[in-house]
Write an enzyme that holds these catalytic residues in place. Structure first.
Site, PDB file in Angstrom:
ATOM      1  N   ASP A 214       0.971  -1.092   0.010  1.00 19.86           N
ATOM      2  CA  ASP A 214      -0.101   0.008   0.016  1.00 19.86           C
ATOM      3  C   ASP A 214       0.985   1.181   0.223  1.00 19.86           C
ATOM      4  OD1 ASP A 214      -2.106   1.661  -0.050  1.00 19.86           O
ATOM      5  OD2 ASP A 214      -3.200   0.806   1.398  1.00 19.86           O
TER       6      ASP A 214
HETATM    7  C1  BGC Z   1      -4.900   3.374  -0.164  1.00 19.87           C
HETATM    8  C2  BGC Z   1      -5.288   2.086  -1.220  1.00 19.87           C
HETATM    9  C3  BGC Z   1      -4.979   2.763  -2.482  1.00 19.87           C
HETATM   10  C4  BGC Z   1      -3.583   3.402  -2.677  1.00 19.87           C
HETATM   11  C5  BGC Z   1      -3.126   3.811  -3.904  1.00 19.87           C
HETATM   12  C6  BGC Z   1      -3.659   3.831  -0.190  1.00 19.87           C
HETATM   13  O1  BGC Z   1      -3.651   5.165   0.347  1.00 19.87           O
HETATM   14  O2  BGC Z   1      -4.979   2.748   1.118  1.00 19.87           O
HETATM   15  O3  BGC Z   1      -6.604   1.541  -1.019  1.00 19.87           O
HETATM   16  O4  BGC Z   1      -5.316   1.612  -3.581  1.00 19.87           O
HETATM   17  O5  BGC Z   1      -3.465   4.448  -1.653  1.00 19.87           O
HETATM   18  O6  BGC Z   1      -3.752   4.794  -4.508  1.00 19.87           O
END
Ligand code: BGC
Length: 745
Positions: A251
């Protein structure tokens, strides 16, 4: 391919940056063109539009030595351009076909926009309504969650990534992100290994079984180990036990955040720990690209570990056909065409949950409205609010495509519709409260919202209600208070909406409450004083038409709650599949040595039960369930343990005993009554949507075998023991028609 690659080229495949978002932990001033040309990134995030994607793809394919195409990833959460209802609402349809339609449409639109990889579905079990990301989830239940998960994956990938309009899905956030302590986002998760496996891991496993191409690791730690560097999760369970061979992406900056978790003392160690644990792509952490090569050269990290990660990434690129067709087709200008609108409306229709519809007069309940109705006062900050209908994470959705409830009711009622906004979603008092707790990002958004003089606008709304025969209140919660980084400590309507509701109810006019929110709200006062409540979630671009379909009975509501609605925040986390306690609320105290009923497991100031339980949802007709039947009363243990085939079939008849056609979701719950490890008082193990004409009866059957009957024992082995299973079939988790069967030694 791998044999031709230099170490730097390999590591480049394991690096991802998001274009144009300067929020990496280092606020690096990145030159994306150069990174791509030098093969220092394997994928890019947040590139939207074929022209921009093709620009970078051209650099990757034409300028790099080995011509390896890039992957383009994006958060496509509930539709890409066409915004559908939020995922929690889609789960409320209990209809996997609807999830598949949403994923399919999102995939087609995303692919035309140069996106070949979507960070969806989010399948974290969400049992705590304080956690803002419940909006992105399938709710609290592993069985429902797993069924919906398979459909999302199928919709995105069509079983073949090379098919036109397919995208690689990314199941997230592995693992157990929904279990954050106190419902506070990014917090630690601390749970028993049994609960982890039996409840939280189930939907991710379903995604892997459905062939999901990629996995995203979670921000949180699980039992003390950050998920993004956890060999138990990322290697032992995901790859060895489940056989997953695709890449795991971190993440956002989660590899870098290992420093904050304080399980790595420096960036190089963080990268090392994550890679060796089984994490393949560093998204926005900027640590794989900057530290891995030296660690491989010094012998600290075997090059074979890097090779394996690169293989996983390249496999997805090959499967998507990017080596043959790297470029996106220039997309036609997006339009919310009638076909797309029809899909969005059909899905939204099915997500509506009628929570309450008590008779108010001899004429019966307020819904459905009769066509020739009366003058209606439409009141509330959600009634004509296009932005809020898109929900918490609508990506490239456009508020201009939204038809609001007011717009649609005007079409139906013309002059007979009166309107008053009543109040804003926030009041001055909220703004001050938020300021005082130093809320950062949300505060700036909050300040941008107009803060009306609520006393005056509520008084105007009351006058409007007095002029009408009935009032429809459209209330809820602003979308920025839902989703990521939006945990709440209070779960009521925001701003002065509750005061508005109370003031309109006090006029004595009949009130219909339409709730627009991305999480279960505490509706205690409303449930006690408002005869009719419709949960409409965040319905997407067809909000107005879909809500109106249900208000007028053109669509008979069939949604069921995928998450329990609490009476009070203090009950959270609240879910129906509770484990037993030695002091149950309704214990027979006659054999106890005390005479007080106090010493049982309950609150002294509130009931234990949900206000509206899991699986709940009414219809404009009534359904009757027969007592369930079991195909066998006894099954030998050997038989259950040695086959995955069903061993017992539970059957029941569902009859529409009302006067209009309707769809009921027949739900099967089971309880393992005696086991070596405590088992939940009830667990969902099957469901079926059944559409019935008035007077019609249909038979439903639910097969049960090892998968449904087994549990994790203390050795973390799935097992079935000799026991009696109680089974219930009905229209919610309160189902009371019961039967049982035994598993014998
Ligand atoms: C979120 C994810 C997301 C990722 C990419 C993160 O802040 O937790 O769910 O896919 O960003 O944008």
């Amino acid at each position: 391919m791998l044999t031709q690659m230099t170490l730097e080229e390999k590591i480049g495949q394991l690096v991802q940056f998001s274009v144009g978002i300067p929020t990496g932990p280092g606020n690096w001033n990145l030159k994306y063109d150069e990174l791509v040309e030098h093969g220092q990134v394997g994928s890019l995030g947040n590139v939207v539009g074929a022209a921009e994607a093709n620009h970078y793809q051209h650099l990757a394919v034409e300028k790099t030595r080995l011509h390896i195409p890039l992957l383009f990833g994006l958060d496509v959460i509930h539709g890409h351009r066409t915004t559908f209802p939020i995922p929690l609402a889609i789960a409320a349809s209990w209809d996997p076909n609807e999830a598949e339609i949403v994923a399919r449409t999102g995939a087609e639109e995303a692919r035309a926009d140069g996106v070949d990889w979507v960070y969806s579905p989010m399948v974290d079990i969400a049992r705590d309504a304080r956690w803002g990301r419940i909006v992105e989830s399938n709710g609290e239940d592993p069985y429902l969650g797993s069924v919906m998960t398979r459909a999302w994956v199928q919709g995105y990938q069509q079983g073949d990534l090379s098919k036109p309009g397919s995208v690689a899905a990314c199941v997230k956030h592995f693992a157990a992100y929904g279990g954050v302590i106190a419902g506070r986002d990014y917090n630690a998760v601390d749970m028993s290994p049994i609960t982890l496996r039996q409840v939280y891991l189930q939907p991710y496993h379903a995604a892997v079984e459905a062939g999901v191409a990629t996995v995203m690791s979670a921000f949180n730690s699980v039992n003390g180990v950050p998920a993004s560097a956890d060999p138990l999760l990322l290697t032992q369970i995901l790859r060895k036990e489940w056989g997953f061979d695709g890449p795991v992406v971190s993440d956002w900056a989660a590899v870098h955040e290992l420093l904050n978790h304080a399980t790595a003392a420096d960036g190089a160690t963080a990268a090392h720990e994550a890679l060796e644990a089984g994490l393949d792509i560093d998204l926005e952490g900027n640590l794989f690209g900057t530290t891995l090569a030296a660690q491989v050269r010094s012998g600290k990290i075997p090059e074979s570990v890097v090779d394996e990660a690169v293989r996983r990434v390249l496999r997805v690129k090959f499967a998507l056909g990017l080596f043959d067709h790297p470029y996106a087709q220039q997309e036609p200008k997006y339009e919310a065409t009638p076909e797309r609108r029809a899909l969005a409306r059909k899905v939204a229709d099915e997500t509506m949950v009628l929570l309450k519809n008590d008779p108010v007069t001899d004429a019966g309940p307020l819904l459905p409205l009769t066509k020739k109705a009366t003058t209606v006062a439409l009141i509330g900050p959600m009634a004509d609010n296009a932005v809020e209908m898109l929900g918490a994470w609508s990506g490239k959705g456009n508020p201009e495509d939204v038809i609001t409830l007011k717009a649609e009711l005007e079409k139906r009622l013309g002059e007979r519709l009166l309107y008053a906004e009543g109040c804003g979603l926030l009041s001055g008092k909220d703004a001050n409260a938020l300021k005082s707790i130093e809320t950062r990002m949300p505060m700036s958004e909050a300040l941008r919202m107009p803060i009306p003089d609520d006393d005056k606008t509520i008084a105007e709304a009351v006058e409007t209600a007095k002029k009408a025969d009935l009032a429809i209140l459209a209330l809820g919660e602003p979308a920025w208070m839902e989703g990521e980084a939006s945990s709440r400590a209070y779960l009521g309507f925001t701003g002065s909406q509750e005061e508005l509701l109370e003031a309109v109810v006090a006029t004595g006019k009949p009130v219909i409450l339409v709730v627009l929110a991305g999480r279960p709200l505490v509706l205690k006062w409303a449930a006690a004083h408002v005869p009719t409540i419709l949960e409409a979630w965040s319905p997407g671009i067809e909000a107005g038409p879909a809500i109106t379909d249900v208000l007028f009975g053109d669509v008979n509501p069939s949604g069921k709650l995928p998450a329990s609605f609490p009476r009070a925040v203090g009950q959270e986390p609240l879910y129906y599949a509770q484990l037993p306690t030695g002091r149950p609320e309704h214990v027979d105290l006659t054999h106890m040595s005390w005479d007080s009923e106090k010493y049982v497991s309950r609150y002294v100031d509130e009931q234990n039960s949900a206000l509206f339980p899991f699986g709940w949802g009414l219809s404009y007709t009534d359904f009757r369930f027969s007592k369930p039947t079991v195909s066998r009363e006894e099954v030998p243990l050997d038989e259950v343990s040695t086959t995955v085939k069903p061993v017992v079939i539970v059957g029941a008849d569902v009859t529409n005993i009302g006067s209009v056609a309707g769809t009921e979701v027949a739900q099967l719950y089971i309880r393992d009554t005696v086991a070596s490890v405590e088992q939940p008082m009830r667990e969902l193990k099957g469901f079926a949507r059944v559409t019935l004409a008035p007077g019609e009866t249909k038979h439903v059957e639910f097969p049960l075998g090892f998968n449904e009957l087994s549990f994790y024992n203390v050795a973390l082995k799935r097992t079935v023991e000799p026991t009696t299973y109680d089974v219930w079939v009905g229209g919610s988790s309160l189902a009371d028609q019961e039967a049982s069967f035994k598993v014998t030694e």
